[in-house]
Design a protein around this motif. Structure first.
Motif, short mmCIF file in Angstrom:
data_model
loop_
_atom_site.label_atom_id
_atom_site.label_comp_id
_atom_site.label_asym_id
_atom_site.label_seq_id
_atom_site.Cartn_x
_atom_site.Cartn_y
_atom_site.Cartn_z
N GLN A 299 -0.95 11.54 -6.89
CA GLN A 299 -1.06 10.11 -7.16
C GLN A 299 0.32 9.45 -7.22
N GLY A 300 0.44 8.32 -6.54
CA GLY A 300 1.67 7.54 -6.58
C GLY A 300 2.75 8.00 -5.61
N LEU A 301 2.45 9.02 -4.80
CA LEU A 301 3.45 9.55 -3.87
C LEU A 301 2.88 9.61 -2.45
N ASN A 302 3.77 9.63 -1.48
CA ASN A 302 3.42 9.83 -0.07
C ASN A 302 4.02 11.14 0.39
N GLN A 303 3.32 11.87 1.24
CA GLN A 303 3.81 13.14 1.79
C GLN A 303 4.40 12.89 3.17
N VAL A 304 5.65 13.30 3.38
CA VAL A 304 6.28 13.18 4.69
C VAL A 304 6.16 14.51 5.42
N ILE B 4 8.27 9.08 -2.17
CA ILE B 4 8.12 10.25 -1.32
C ILE B 4 8.02 11.51 -2.18
N ARG B 5 7.08 12.36 -1.83
CA ARG B 5 6.90 13.64 -2.52
C ARG B 5 7.86 14.68 -1.95
N SER B 6 8.42 15.48 -2.82
CA SER B 6 9.19 16.66 -2.40
C SER B 6 8.28 17.85 -2.67
N PRO B 7 8.19 18.79 -1.75
CA PRO B 7 9.03 19.00 -0.58
C PRO B 7 8.60 18.15 0.61
N ILE B 8 9.55 17.95 1.52
CA ILE B 8 9.29 17.36 2.82
C ILE B 8 8.81 18.50 3.70
N VAL B 9 7.72 18.30 4.41
CA VAL B 9 7.15 19.35 5.27
C VAL B 9 7.73 19.18 6.68
N ALA B 10 8.16 20.30 7.28
CA ALA B 10 8.75 20.24 8.62
C ALA B 10 8.28 21.41 9.47
N SER B 11 8.24 21.17 10.77
CA SER B 11 8.02 22.21 11.76
C SER B 11 9.22 23.16 11.73
N PRO B 12 9.08 24.39 12.20
CA PRO B 12 10.20 25.35 12.12
C PRO B 12 11.33 25.14 13.14
N TYR B 13 11.21 24.16 14.03
CA TYR B 13 12.30 23.90 14.98
C TYR B 13 13.53 23.35 14.24
N CYS B 14 14.70 23.69 14.74
CA CYS B 14 15.95 23.19 14.13
C CYS B 14 15.98 21.67 14.09
N ARG B 15 15.48 21.00 15.14
CA ARG B 15 15.54 19.54 15.21
C ARG B 15 14.69 18.87 14.13
N THR B 16 13.57 19.49 13.76
CA THR B 16 12.73 18.89 12.72
C THR B 16 13.30 19.17 11.33
N ILE B 17 13.83 20.37 11.14
CA ILE B 17 14.45 20.71 9.85
C ILE B 17 15.67 19.83 9.61
N GLU B 18 16.52 19.70 10.65
CA GLU B 18 17.71 18.87 10.49
C GLU B 18 17.33 17.41 10.23
N THR B 19 16.30 16.91 10.92
CA THR B 19 15.83 15.54 10.68
C THR B 19 15.44 15.38 9.21
N LEU C 177 0.83 -1.21 0.00
CA LEU C 177 0.00 0.00 0.00
C LEU C 177 0.87 1.26 0.00
N LEU C 178 1.92 1.26 0.83
CA LEU C 178 2.80 2.43 0.88
C LEU C 178 3.50 2.65 -0.46
N ARG C 179 3.84 1.59 -1.15
CA ARG C 179 4.49 1.71 -2.46
C ARG C 179 3.55 2.29 -3.51
N GLU C 180 2.25 2.14 -3.30
CA GLU C 180 1.26 2.72 -4.23
C GLU C 180 1.06 4.21 -3.98
N GLY C 181 1.45 4.70 -2.79
CA GLY C 181 1.32 6.12 -2.47
C GLY C 181 -0.07 6.46 -1.96
N GLY C 182 -0.25 7.77 -1.71
CA GLY C 182 -1.54 8.27 -1.26
C GLY C 182 -1.63 8.49 0.24
#
Length: 186
Positions: A128-133, A66-81, A9-14
């Motif tokens: 379609q076909g991608l997952n958002q992180v 995985i879809r780009s862009p990766i969405v992150a919280s503004p904390y340094c730890r989330t951006i660096e992750t 399912l993850l390989r199919e995205g969505g």
């Protein structure tokens, strides 16, 4: 849908893959932290950096799109992750995600607003076909997506704007590593 493995399912995205940042034990979140000043907040430990790299490597190894862009919280730890996990992807800062870190200390009306904003984000279907992180934070127990371990993952199935979402499964980073070695059903 139930006869397919979670990996298939993850390989199919969505899906939305909501992950907590890696271990962050260096420093302290100051009362008046500045998102541009990493010295005013908790940061990834060396172990947390390795967790972040491993997380991204596992998703690539498992061939989860995985879809780009990766969405992150503004904390340094989330951006660096996000940068360590996905070194070739653009990272998009989503300012409201920092509010998840405040959920245990706000009024019930403010908590409802924050969770409503989060729901709107988790209802958005990726292309379609991608997952958002999304790389952000854990929640207080029994609120939002609940407690999430360091580099833990909540797999969310968005139902579309205004239609809610479903939590498919919560995985630790260790669970993710074993996803390819068994036919994990949902």
């Amino acid at each position: 849908m139930l006869d397919k493995s979670l990996l298939d399912l993850l390989r199919e995205g969505g899906f939305i893959l909501y992950a907590r940042h890696g271990e962050a034990t260096v420093g302290v979140d100051q009362p008046y932290l500045n998102f541009q000043d990493c010295f005013s907040q908790r940061n990834l430990s060396e172990f947390g950096r390795r967790e972040a790299m491993y997380f991204g490597q596992m998703l690539r190894y498992l061939q989860i799109p995985i879809r780009s862009p990766i969405v992150a919280s503004p904390y340094c730890r989330t951006i660096e992750t996000a940068q360590l996990a996905f070194p070739y992807a653009h990272v998009q800062i989503e300012p409201f995600l920092y509010e998840i870190n405040t959920l245990s200390g706000v009024s019930s009306s403010e908590r409802m607003r924050i969770l409503s904003d989060l729901q709107s984000k988790l209802e958005e279907k990726p292309p379609q076909g991608l997952n958002q992180v999304i790389i952000a934070h854990s929640f207080p127990e029994d609120i939002g997506l609940g407690n999430i371990s360091n580099m833990g993952l909540v797999i969310v199935s968005p139902k579309g704007t205004g239609n809610g979402y479903e939590i498919v499964k919560k995985l630790t980073i260790e669970d993710l590593a074993h996803l390819g070695s068994n036919s994990s059903q949902i």
